[in-house]
Design an enzyme around this catalytic site. Structure first.
Site, PDB file in Angstrom:
ATOM      1  N   ARG A 225       0.851  -1.195   0.000  1.00 38.53           N
ATOM      2  CA  ARG A 225       0.000   0.000   0.000  1.00 38.53           C
ATOM      3  C   ARG A 225       0.881   1.238   0.000  1.00 38.53           C
ATOM      4  O   ARG A 225       1.943   1.255   0.638  1.00 38.53           O
ATOM      5  CB  ARG A 225      -0.842   0.071   1.271  1.00 38.53           C
ATOM      6  CG  ARG A 225      -2.206  -0.551   1.192  1.00 38.53           C
ATOM      7  CD  ARG A 225      -3.153   0.184   0.233  1.00 38.53           C
ATOM      8  NE  ARG A 225      -4.459  -0.435   0.229  1.00 38.53           N
ATOM      9  CZ  ARG A 225      -4.821  -1.470  -0.533  1.00 38.53           C
ATOM     10  NH1 ARG A 225      -3.967  -2.012  -1.374  1.00 38.53           N
ATOM     11  NH2 ARG A 225      -6.047  -1.961  -0.477  1.00 38.53           N
ATOM     12  N   GLU A 254      -1.713   8.151  -4.488  1.00 36.16           N
ATOM     13  CA  GLU A 254      -1.891   7.734  -5.879  1.00 36.16           C
ATOM     14  C   GLU A 254      -3.296   8.116  -6.372  1.00 36.16           C
ATOM     15  O   GLU A 254      -4.212   8.165  -5.546  1.00 36.16           O
ATOM     16  CB  GLU A 254      -1.663   6.208  -6.004  1.00 36.16           C
ATOM     17  CG  GLU A 254      -2.619   5.380  -5.163  1.00 36.16           C
ATOM     18  CD  GLU A 254      -2.223   3.903  -5.076  1.00 36.16           C
ATOM     19  OE1 GLU A 254      -1.027   3.583  -5.034  1.00 36.16           O
ATOM     20  OE2 GLU A 254      -3.151   3.077  -5.027  1.00 36.16           O
ATOM     21  N   HIS A 272      -0.647   0.369  -9.456  1.00 35.16           N
ATOM     22  CA  HIS A 272      -1.494  -0.402  -8.514  1.00 35.16           C
ATOM     23  C   HIS A 272      -2.219  -1.536  -9.252  1.00 35.16           C
ATOM     24  O   HIS A 272      -3.447  -1.580  -9.302  1.00 35.16           O
ATOM     25  CB  HIS A 272      -2.500   0.527  -7.812  1.00 35.16           C
ATOM     26  CG  HIS A 272      -3.037  -0.055  -6.533  1.00 35.16           C
ATOM     27  ND1 HIS A 272      -3.418   0.712  -5.462  1.00 35.16           N
ATOM     28  CD2 HIS A 272      -3.262  -1.350  -6.149  1.00 35.16           C
ATOM     29  CE1 HIS A 272      -3.853  -0.067  -4.488  1.00 35.16           C
ATOM     30  NE2 HIS A 272      -3.771  -1.335  -4.885  1.00 35.16           N
TER      31      HIS A 272
HETATM   32  O1  LIG Z   1      -4.968  -3.248  -3.537  1.00 38.25           O
HETATM   33  C1  LIG Z   1      -5.737  -4.123  -3.675  1.00 38.25           C
HETATM   34  C2  LIG Z   1      -6.232  -4.926  -2.593  1.00 38.25           C
HETATM   35  O2  LIG Z   1      -6.103  -4.544  -1.421  1.00 38.25           O
HETATM   36  O3  LIG Z   1      -6.812  -5.981  -2.880  1.00 38.25           O
END
Ligand SMILES: O=CC(=O)O
Length: 310
Positions: A225, A254, A272
Site C-alpha cells: 500500500r 496515488e 497499482h
Molecule cells: O490493492 C488491492 C487490494 O487490497 O486488494
C-alpha cells in the site's frame, strides 16, 4: 457479476472507475442496504451516519483502509474483504517488479524501442543484479508474503522475514524462511519486499532511517500500500545512490506520484496492478458478491473484517 446481483437486488452502479467522494457515496446509498466498492472509494464516518439502513460494505480488495471500520462497527455495518483469492496474483506481480528492477527490463525495453541498440552485444551494457542465490527479506509474512517466499525457492535464495509473530516452525521449514529482527533483515537483504496492510501503525514503516540500514546494492519492492514506504525519503535515498533501485506498484496519494521517481531509470513503476489479472478479478468479484449476499441473507459472511459483528 452485476447481472448476477440484478437477479436478486435493485442495483445502482458506477462502473467507470471514477471514484465517488464520501459525500456522493452517502447520497447514492440513500435507501440502499448494501454497498460493494473498490479501494478507490472512501467510506468515512459520514457515509454511515447518513445511511442508518446500510448493512454491509463489501470491498473488492484484501485491503480495507478506504473504509472507516470503527465507524462502520459503531453503526452495525459489516465490512468484508476478499483475502486469499489474490495472494498468488499479487505475489506474481511482486516478483515481476523485483525481476524487472534487478535486470533493468523497463530501461532496456525503452532503449531498444528508442533505436539506441547499435552494437549487438554490450559487455558493459545493462549490468543488473543477480536474483539467484541472493537474500530476499520479506517484511510482513501473511498469506501474500508467504506466496512471495514460496517463489524464492526456484531461485535458490535465502529467505528472511520479519513479522510481529513468528510463523509456526513447520511453515518456516516449508518456506525455508528465517525470522529476524527488522534491522537485521534490512542489513542483510539484497531484496527487501514490504507486504503489510496500511494502517496508522504502518504509516512510513519504511522511512529514511530504515532505507539507510539497507545494503547499498539492495532493491526495495512495495506492492502493499502507498504510505507504508515514505516516498519522499525513498526519492532522497535514490538521489543519494543509497540503494540500487526500487520496484513500486503503490504510492502515497496515488494516482499522484512523487515527481522525483520519474528522474530514475532504476525505478520501475506500475499503477497499482497487483491483483490485476482477468481471472483473479473475477474471483475477487465472486468473493465480494458472496460476502454481500451472505449479510443480506442474515448469515455471517466468510470474510468479515469487523468480527465483533459476527
Ligand atoms: O490493492 C488491492 C487490494 O487490497 O486488494
Amino acid at each position: 457479476m452485476i447481472a448476477a446481483l440484478q437477479e436478486r437486488f435493485d442495483v445502482v452502479t458506477n462502473v467507470d472507475d471514477t471514484p465517488w467522494s464520501p459525500d456522493e457515496i452517502a447520497a447514492k446509498l440513500a435507501g440502499c442496504e448494501a454497498a460493494m466498492s473498490t479501494v478507490l472509494c472512501k467510506f468515512d464516518a459520514s457515509v454511515f451516519e447518513r445511511n442508518p439502513q446500510l448493512k454491509v460494505v463489501s470491498n473488492i480488495a484484501v485491503g480495507y483502509n478506504n473504509i472507516d471500520v470503527a465507524a462502520a462497527t459503531k453503526h452495525g455495518v459489516r465490512v468484508t474483504n476478499t483475502p486469499g483469492v489474490l495472494d498468488d496474483t499479487t505475489a506474481d506481480l511482486t516478483w515481476a517488479l523485483l525481476m524487472a528492477t534487478a535486470r533493468r527490463i523497463a530501461e532496456a525495453d525503452a532503449w531498444v524501442r528508442g533505436g539506441e541498440w547499435k552494437i549487438a552485444f554490450g559487455m558493459h551494457s545493462f549490468l543488473g543484479t543477480d536474483i539467484h542465490h541472493a537474500t530476499l527479506g520479506i517484511i510482513g509474512m501473511g498469506r501474500i508474503g508467504q506466496a512471495i517466499a514460496r517463489r524464492a525457492s526456484g531461485f535458490d535464495m535465502t529467505v528472511l522475514y520479519h513479522n510481529r509473530s513468528p510463523l509456526p516452525a513447520e511453515d518456516e521449514k516449508r518456506l525455508n524462511a528465517t525470522r529476524v529482527e527488522r534491522d537485521e533483515l534490512l542489513a542483510r537483504s539484497d531484496f527487501v519486499v514490504v507486504m503489510v496492510p496500511y494502517s496508522p501503525a504502518t504509516h512510513h514503516l519504511i522511512g529514511a532511517a530504515d532505507i539507510a540500514k539497507m545494503k547499498p546494492g539492495a532493491i526495495l519492492v512495495n506492492t502493499a500500500r502507498g504510505g507504508v514506504v515514505d516516498d519522499a525519503a525513498l526519492v532522497q535515498a535514490l538521489r543519494e545512490g543509497r540503494i540500487a533501485g526500487a520496484g513500486l506498484d503503490v504510492f502515497e496519494g496515488e494516482p499522484k506520484l512523487h515527481a522525483g521517481y520519474l528522474d530514475f531509470k532504476n525505478v520501475v513503476l506500475t499503477p497499482h496492478i497487483g491483483s490485476a489479472t482477468r481471472s483473479n478479478r473475477i474471483k475477487m468479484c465472486e468473493t465480494a458478491v458472496a460476502n454481500l449476499t451472505a449479510v443480506l441473507d442474515g448469515k455471517t459472511p466468510a470474510n468479515l473484517v469487523n468480527k465483533e459483528l459476527a
